[in-house]
Design an enzyme around this catalytic site. Sequence first.
Site, mmCIF file in Angstrom:
data_model
loop_
_atom_site.group_PDB
_atom_site.id
_atom_site.type_symbol
_atom_site.label_atom_id
_atom_site.label_comp_id
_atom_site.label_asym_id
_atom_site.label_seq_id
_atom_site.Cartn_x
_atom_site.Cartn_y
_atom_site.Cartn_z
ATOM 1 N N HIS A 265 17.615 2.343 24.740
ATOM 2 C CA HIS A 265 16.238 1.847 24.807
ATOM 3 C C HIS A 265 15.531 2.362 26.048
ATOM 4 O O HIS A 265 16.140 2.962 26.946
ATOM 5 C CB HIS A 265 16.229 0.317 24.799
ATOM 6 C CG HIS A 265 16.957 -0.304 25.951
ATOM 7 N ND1 HIS A 265 16.426 -0.379 27.210
ATOM 8 C CD2 HIS A 265 18.184 -0.890 26.028
ATOM 9 C CE1 HIS A 265 17.275 -0.992 28.017
ATOM 10 N NE2 HIS A 265 18.368 -1.304 27.324
ATOM 11 N N CYS B 279 24.001 -1.074 28.059
ATOM 12 C CA CYS B 279 23.185 -0.247 27.174
ATOM 13 C C CYS B 279 22.965 1.130 27.787
ATOM 14 O O CYS B 279 23.309 1.388 28.940
ATOM 15 C CB CYS B 279 21.843 -0.908 26.913
ATOM 16 S SG CYS B 279 21.948 -2.414 25.921
#
Length: 423
Positions: free
Chosen positions: A330, A348
Amino acid sequence: MSRFHKALNGLLIACPSVVLAGCGLFASPADTSSTPAFHNAAEWPPRIGPAGAGRRDVGPDEPVTVSLRDRDAGIRLTDVTLTDAAGRRLAGDLSPDGSRWRSTGSLTAGSRHTVRVDAEDGNGVPARWTTRFATASAGRTVNVTFGPATGTYGVGQPITAELSVPFGREKARARALVERALTVTSRPRVEGSWHWINDRELHYRPRNYWPAHARVDVRAELRGVKVGDGLHMGRARPVSVTIGSRFEAVTDAGAHSMTVKRDGKVVRVIPVTTGKPGFYTRNGIKVVLDKRRSVRMRGTTIGIPGNSPDAFDLNVRHAVRVTRSGEFLHAAPWSTGAQGRANVSHGCTGMSERNAAWFFENVREGDVVEVRNSRGARMAVFGNGYGDWNLPWATWHAGSALSAGPASRSAPPAPARLRPQSH
């Protein structure tokens, strides 16, 4: 004239356009009165069970029998075929003296069946008689739900099948019957195999990734076929999947870089940051599960106290999910200084707003995301998304009930473990 020849003459009267070989005469198994030319013949037509005048539905587990009315008339059965509405031939045994035939397998539940009887007299003159009957619907059925939904996916997308009834490892024969009913065809053709994830779920994947732009059709055949005690195959909605281009994203966590390829050609190299100590990103091959324009990520949802230095509560843009426990690729504009230089996330893969927007627009469900050189654990094969590609082909294939190796050789399902989400 022998009684057999009289019977054949009677057949010609009933069906004058057919010579000797007979015609298709249809009735319930016990109702031979619909062939009046044979009704008074001592030896023909044969008796076909189950018995019961006027009966329309036959139990799927009842055996079908064919026997001669007069064993001393010089007539012998030469062949009996029993088929269901789909044309599948059901097994049976013919006695050595040609006087009796009996089915050895279960009938197809909720289906029309056809019995064709061939016989000959002592001089080799043939005759044929045919009847049809219907079986009752199954009391218990195994319904199948396929995934993903019909659509376009990446080359790493496994096919899934969820069963409405569990089949434990001890039911090896039933597992094999169920698996035979699940058909996957692709154009172009590839080598592939089902793998039992647990008692209710199977995944199908090729030896290697799906070919780009392939078409994959998934369906369940053998509806009504018995797969266990009182249990028959039931409903399954077919699925058609189109495979897109070969899109792969490979992240080198040690080099803080993600290389994106389309059909083998590098199209973008993106500086990234991955998991910091205590929150290392998982190594291994993952498959994109979904995409979200914006996701709220909070540390408290995964056990990080609100007053912890690791606490976070952010709306994250251009989020591409690769695990069920919350690992995403992201936009992370707050960490642009570290991207390409250091790993500072909570697990992440973070990148700039511009790169994340590009990646979001180009990636699709089923595309492959791989992480290398992280200090994190290996991606779980099952239970936290699609880690299917982390199993070697031999191990994967051994998880099929139809493989040469025992199903016990397959890797046991790994439980999903929550990992902190990135910010």
